[in-house]
Design a protein around this motif. Sequence first.
Motif, PDB file in Angstrom:
ATOM      1  N   HIS A  25       0.805  -1.221   0.000  1.00  0.00           N
ATOM      2  CA  HIS A  25       0.000   0.000   0.000  1.00  0.00           C
ATOM      3  C   HIS A  25       0.841   1.276   0.000  1.00  0.00           C
ATOM      4  CE1 HIS A  25      -2.923  -3.045   1.288  1.00  0.00           C
ATOM      5  NE2 HIS A  25      -3.846  -2.225   0.830  1.00  0.00           N
ATOM      6  N   GLY A  26       2.128   1.163  -0.290  1.00  0.00           N
ATOM      7  CA  GLY A  26       2.950   2.337  -0.454  1.00  0.00           C
ATOM      8  C   GLY A  26       3.351   3.023   0.825  1.00  0.00           C
ATOM      9  N   ARG A  27       3.171   2.379   1.976  1.00  0.00           N
ATOM     10  CA  ARG A  27       3.614   2.976   3.243  1.00  0.00           C
ATOM     11  C   ARG A  27       5.114   2.752   3.447  1.00  0.00           C
ATOM     12  NH1 ARG A  27      -0.509   3.641   6.871  1.00  0.00           N
ATOM     13  NH2 ARG A  27       1.007   4.946   7.989  1.00  0.00           N
ATOM     14  N   ILE A  28       5.643   1.705   2.847  1.00  0.00           N
ATOM     15  CA  ILE A  28       7.080   1.461   2.785  1.00  0.00           C
ATOM     16  C   ILE A  28       7.451   1.354   1.317  1.00  0.00           C
ATOM     17  CG2 ILE A  28       8.972  -0.099   3.364  1.00  0.00           C
ATOM     18  CD1 ILE A  28       7.367  -1.017   5.786  1.00  0.00           C
ATOM     19  N   VAL A  29       8.361   2.202   0.880  1.00  0.00           N
ATOM     20  CA  VAL A  29       8.741   2.257  -0.528  1.00  0.00           C
ATOM     21  C   VAL A  29      10.237   2.009  -0.641  1.00  0.00           C
ATOM     22  CG1 VAL A  29       8.840   3.687  -2.602  1.00  0.00           C
ATOM     23  CG2 VAL A  29       6.908   3.910  -1.031  1.00  0.00           C
ATOM     24  N   ALA A  30      10.612   1.094  -1.524  1.00  0.00           N
ATOM     25  CA  ALA A  30      12.023   0.827  -1.789  1.00  0.00           C
ATOM     26  C   ALA A  30      12.274   1.050  -3.272  1.00  0.00           C
ATOM     27  CB  ALA A  30      12.382  -0.606  -1.396  1.00  0.00           C
ATOM     28  N   ALA A  31      13.229   1.912  -3.590  1.00  0.00           N
ATOM     29  CA  ALA A  31      13.481   2.240  -4.990  1.00  0.00           C
ATOM     30  C   ALA A  31      14.941   2.613  -5.178  1.00  0.00           C
ATOM     31  CB  ALA A  31      12.583   3.388  -5.438  1.00  0.00           C
TER      32      ALA A  31
END
Length: 268
Positions: free
Chosen positions: A161-167
């Motif tokens: 749900h995009g609360r933790i984003v890895a990029a």
Amino acid sequence: MARKTHARRSANHHSYDDTSYPASRHKSRKNQRSDDNIVEIKSRSQQVETAYSPPRSPQPLRAKTKSQQQYINAINSHMLTFGIGPAGTGKSYCAGALAAEALESGRIERIILTRPAVESGENLGFLPGDLDQKFSVYIDAFRDILNERLGAGTVEYCLRHGRIVAAPLAFMRGKTFNSKTFVIFDEAQNASPAQMKMFLTRIGEDCKVVINGDIKQSDIRGPNGLADAVELLQDLPNVYIHEFEREDIVRSGLVRDIIDRYEVPDED
């Protein structure tokens, strides 16, 4: 024979009917979701569907060394904190644990994890799968930290749900980190000065940013963006540069001995 076939079909029909045994089936599903020690993963071989993760730690983050406590205090009281020093000093763990606590308490809404896609001369193109699968290799250590602090089920939900984003670092261009974001830039010694400048100029008001790395362990040729940033920003307000020493290594005594052999102190 026909009666056996009919019975088998009837049994199969009931086995897929949620209304047949509502109490037991719903209870089973509930128990399955509440077990944070079992996590569904995507296996490249398609033969492994589950893996065991460490149980969630019920204890708040506690520093193992005086240096770690200083680092934790710096992160809590500054917008931008640099953690530099050898491997095994707890730079990543402390930053990840603090980010997890901030997310759980509601002080922030999102954790962003990034790092350069550089590893001993290889890059994302050498790894199979889509971008998420390729980059997951680079943030596995942080996922372990977050699993321990939040629980694997919560981490999986936040990732979806995009609360933790890895990029990758390259995907940070054009973004703005707001006051509800905790950003961790790991392995920063592998960023160029241009990449570091790009990342630093993403920082918005009251954002929490931690940049970690070991200047002596860069895998890139040319100028080191981490060393350059430390030199340029060390006198700025709301910026703290924390240096870990070999004596601060807590991973194991063997790691400390290995680093002593590989990095012989300079003699005057």
